[in-house]
Design an enzyme around this catalytic site. Structure first.
Site, short mmCIF file in Angstrom:
data_model
loop_
_atom_site.label_atom_id
_atom_site.label_comp_id
_atom_site.label_asym_id
_atom_site.label_seq_id
_atom_site.Cartn_x
_atom_site.Cartn_y
_atom_site.Cartn_z
N LYS A 14 0.83 -1.22 0.00
CA LYS A 14 0.00 0.00 0.00
C LYS A 14 0.87 1.27 0.00
O LYS A 14 0.64 2.18 -0.79
CB LYS A 14 -0.93 0.03 1.23
CG LYS A 14 -1.88 -1.16 1.33
CD LYS A 14 -2.80 -1.05 2.52
CE LYS A 14 -2.09 -1.13 3.86
NZ LYS A 14 -1.43 -2.43 4.14
N ARG B 159 -10.44 0.37 7.96
CA ARG B 159 -10.00 -0.99 8.22
C ARG B 159 -11.06 -1.77 8.98
O ARG B 159 -10.81 -2.90 9.38
CB ARG B 159 -8.77 -0.94 9.09
CG ARG B 159 -7.50 -1.16 8.33
CD ARG B 159 -6.41 -0.93 9.35
NE ARG B 159 -5.23 -1.61 9.07
CZ ARG B 159 -4.14 -1.01 8.61
NH1 ARG B 159 -4.15 0.26 8.30
NH2 ARG B 159 -3.05 -1.68 8.45
N ARG C 71 11.73 -5.12 4.97
CA ARG C 71 11.40 -3.70 4.76
C ARG C 71 12.29 -2.80 5.62
O ARG C 71 12.59 -3.10 6.76
CB ARG C 71 9.94 -3.44 5.12
CG ARG C 71 9.63 -1.93 5.14
CD ARG C 71 8.18 -1.61 5.17
NE ARG C 71 7.47 -2.28 6.23
CZ ARG C 71 6.14 -2.31 6.31
NH1 ARG C 71 5.41 -1.74 5.38
NH2 ARG C 71 5.56 -2.92 7.30
N ARG D 78 10.73 -1.21 11.12
CA ARG D 78 9.58 -0.84 11.96
C ARG D 78 9.38 -1.77 13.14
O ARG D 78 9.56 -2.99 13.00
CB ARG D 78 8.32 -0.82 11.09
CG ARG D 78 7.85 0.57 10.74
CD ARG D 78 6.78 0.56 9.71
NE ARG D 78 5.58 -0.20 10.09
CZ ARG D 78 4.52 -0.32 9.32
NH1 ARG D 78 4.50 0.27 8.15
NH2 ARG D 78 3.47 -1.02 9.71
N ARG E 147 -1.62 -9.18 12.57
CA ARG E 147 -2.12 -8.19 11.62
C ARG E 147 -2.95 -8.87 10.51
O ARG E 147 -3.95 -8.31 10.05
CB ARG E 147 -0.96 -7.37 11.04
CG ARG E 147 -0.48 -6.32 12.05
CD ARG E 147 0.99 -5.99 11.88
NE ARG E 147 1.29 -5.13 10.77
CZ ARG E 147 2.54 -4.92 10.32
NH1 ARG E 147 3.56 -5.50 10.90
NH2 ARG E 147 2.74 -4.12 9.30
P1 AP5 Z 1 4.75 -1.56 1.90
O1 AP5 Z 1 4.44 -0.74 0.70
O2 AP5 Z 1 5.45 -0.91 3.03
O3 AP5 Z 1 3.45 -2.37 2.38
P2 AP5 Z 1 2.15 -1.87 3.16
O4 AP5 Z 1 0.98 -2.53 2.54
O5 AP5 Z 1 2.15 -0.38 3.23
O6 AP5 Z 1 2.43 -2.56 4.56
P3 AP5 Z 1 2.22 -1.97 6.01
O7 AP5 Z 1 2.98 -2.89 6.95
O8 AP5 Z 1 2.54 -0.51 6.08
O9 AP5 Z 1 0.72 -2.23 6.23
P4 AP5 Z 1 -0.03 -2.25 7.53
O10 AP5 Z 1 -1.38 -2.13 7.02
O11 AP5 Z 1 0.25 -3.41 8.42
O12 AP5 Z 1 0.60 -1.03 8.37
P5 AP5 Z 1 0.10 0.44 8.63
O13 AP5 Z 1 1.28 1.31 8.73
O14 AP5 Z 1 -0.97 0.82 7.68
O15 AP5 Z 1 5.63 -2.81 1.38
C1 AP5 Z 1 6.18 -3.76 2.26
C2 AP5 Z 1 7.59 -4.14 1.80
O16 AP5 Z 1 7.50 -4.86 0.57
C3 AP5 Z 1 8.51 -2.95 1.53
O17 AP5 Z 1 9.80 -3.27 1.95
C4 AP5 Z 1 8.46 -2.76 -0.01
O18 AP5 Z 1 9.68 -2.23 -0.52
C5 AP5 Z 1 8.22 -4.19 -0.47
N1 AP5 Z 1 7.35 -4.27 -1.66
C6 AP5 Z 1 6.22 -3.55 -1.90
N2 AP5 Z 1 5.66 -3.95 -3.08
C7 AP5 Z 1 6.47 -4.93 -3.57
C8 AP5 Z 1 6.42 -5.76 -4.75
N3 AP5 Z 1 5.43 -5.62 -5.66
N4 AP5 Z 1 7.41 -6.67 -4.94
C9 AP5 Z 1 8.40 -6.81 -4.01
N5 AP5 Z 1 8.50 -6.07 -2.88
C10 AP5 Z 1 7.53 -5.14 -2.65
O19 AP5 Z 1 -0.58 0.27 10.07
C11 AP5 Z 1 0.23 -0.05 11.19
C12 AP5 Z 1 -0.64 -0.23 12.41
O20 AP5 Z 1 -1.32 1.02 12.70
C13 AP5 Z 1 -1.78 -1.26 12.28
O21 AP5 Z 1 -1.33 -2.56 12.56
C14 AP5 Z 1 -2.77 -0.73 13.32
O22 AP5 Z 1 -2.36 -1.07 14.62
C15 AP5 Z 1 -2.64 0.78 13.17
N6 AP5 Z 1 -3.62 1.33 12.20
C16 AP5 Z 1 -3.34 1.92 11.00
N7 AP5 Z 1 -4.49 2.28 10.38
C17 AP5 Z 1 -5.50 1.90 11.20
C18 AP5 Z 1 -6.93 1.98 11.10
N8 AP5 Z 1 -7.52 2.51 10.01
N9 AP5 Z 1 -7.67 1.49 12.13
C19 AP5 Z 1 -7.08 0.97 13.23
N10 AP5 Z 1 -5.74 0.84 13.37
C20 AP5 Z 1 -4.96 1.31 12.36
MG MG Z 2 2.22 1.05 4.82
#
Ligand code: AP5
Ligand code: MG
Length: 216
Positions: free
Chosen positions: A13, A88, A127, A160, A171
């Site tokens: 994402k 979410r 990552r 992270r 997750r």
């Molecule tokens: P990356 O692009 O970083 O993936 P991502 O989908 O953004 O993963 P996140 O871990 O950020 O998602 P998340 O939903 O768990 O975390 P968030 O910060 O939103 O890619 C991952 C890796 O793969 C990178 O190294 C990249 O280079 C590589 N990559 C990407 N695409 C690739 C490809 N095609 N091929 C190869 N490699 C690739 O949320 C964190 C926490 O915050 C949650 O757990 C929750 O506690 C809280 N939170 C956030 N939003 C909410 C909400 N709306 N409600 C409640 N709690 C929330």
């Molecule tokens: Mg992210």
């Protein structure tokens, strides 16, 4: 154009959001990044959110919805927003529907990054992110030019705190239990575009770009 990008942890994402906001001029809003910034500044919201994020659990809806409502009403969203990681849960999706109506910015497209769970661990453990400008790297799939240093702002990269295989499992469970119903809600509205996220970064971007060009 106003867009949501959804998908399990590590599906890409954040990586795709950087490209979308640059190419389509949408304001990228990541609730995960907002929470991490609040944790860093040790605000009341940050301290509360940390209790959940450290365990891989979702932050409660009331806190998350209030934060997004405030953010979407700011001026820089007027040319379109890209919400990464929100909604979410079904209550968040329903609340967003109301907020979007109030600010006159309806959702035009929901990108759903589809990815088999067994390959997520490699993406998450490899990552590296920049704590300053939030650029995203991967030690194998998208390495920085100098090992451990951000290409954009030369800040040392970090791993992270919630990027362990243990937390990834939680997750994924949270996603299946809580986020799936939100996705189905948009499915019923006919807004969801499934994207195969198990391709190379360029392959995924190619597919997203064609979908968004057809929405624009
Ligand atoms: P990356 O692009 O970083 O993936 P991502 O989908 O953004 O993963 P996140 O871990 O950020 O998602 P998340 O939903 O768990 O975390 P968030 O910060 O939103 O890619 C991952 C890796 O793969 C990178 O190294 C990249 O280079 C590589 N990559 C990407 N695409 C690739 C490809 N095609 N091929 C190869 N490699 C690739 O949320 C964190 C926490 O915050 C949650 O757990 C929750 O506690 C809280 N939170 C956030 N939003 C909410 C909400 N709306 N409600 C409640 N709690 C929330
Ligand atoms: Mg992210």
């Amino acid at each position: 154009m106003n867009v949501l990008i959804m998908g399990v942890a590590g599906s890409g994402k954040g990586t795709m959001s950087e490209k979308i906001s640059e190419n389509f001029g949408l304001k990228h809003i990541s609730t995960g990044d907002m929470f991490r910034a609040a944790i860093k500044s040790q605000t009341e919201l940050g301290l509360e959110a940390k209790k959940y994020i450290d365990k891989g659990l979702l932050v409660p809806d009331d806190l998350t919805i209030a934060m997004v409502k405030d953010r979407l009403s700011q001026d820089d969203c007027k040319n379109g927003y890209l919400l990464d990681g929100f909604p979410r849960t079904l209550p968040q999706a329903e609340a967003l529907q109301e907020i979007a109506k109030e600010i006159g910015k309806p959702i035009n497209c929901v990108l759903n990054l589809v990815m088999p769970f067994d390959t997520l661990a490699e993406r998450i453990t490899g990552r590296r992110t920049c704590p300053k400008c939030r650029a995203i790297y991967h030690i194998k799939f998208s390495p920085s030019k100098v090992d451990g240093i951000c290409d954009e702002c030369q800040t040392p990269l970090i791993h992270r705190a919630d990027d362990s295989v243990e937390q990834l499992k939680v997750r994924i469970q949270e996603h299946e239990k809580n986020t799936r119903p939100a996705l189905e809600y948009y499915g019923r509205m006919g807004l969801v575009k499934d994207i195969n996220a198990a391709q190379s970064i360029d392959g995924v971007w190619h597919d997203i770009k064609s979908v968004l060009e057809s929405v624009e």
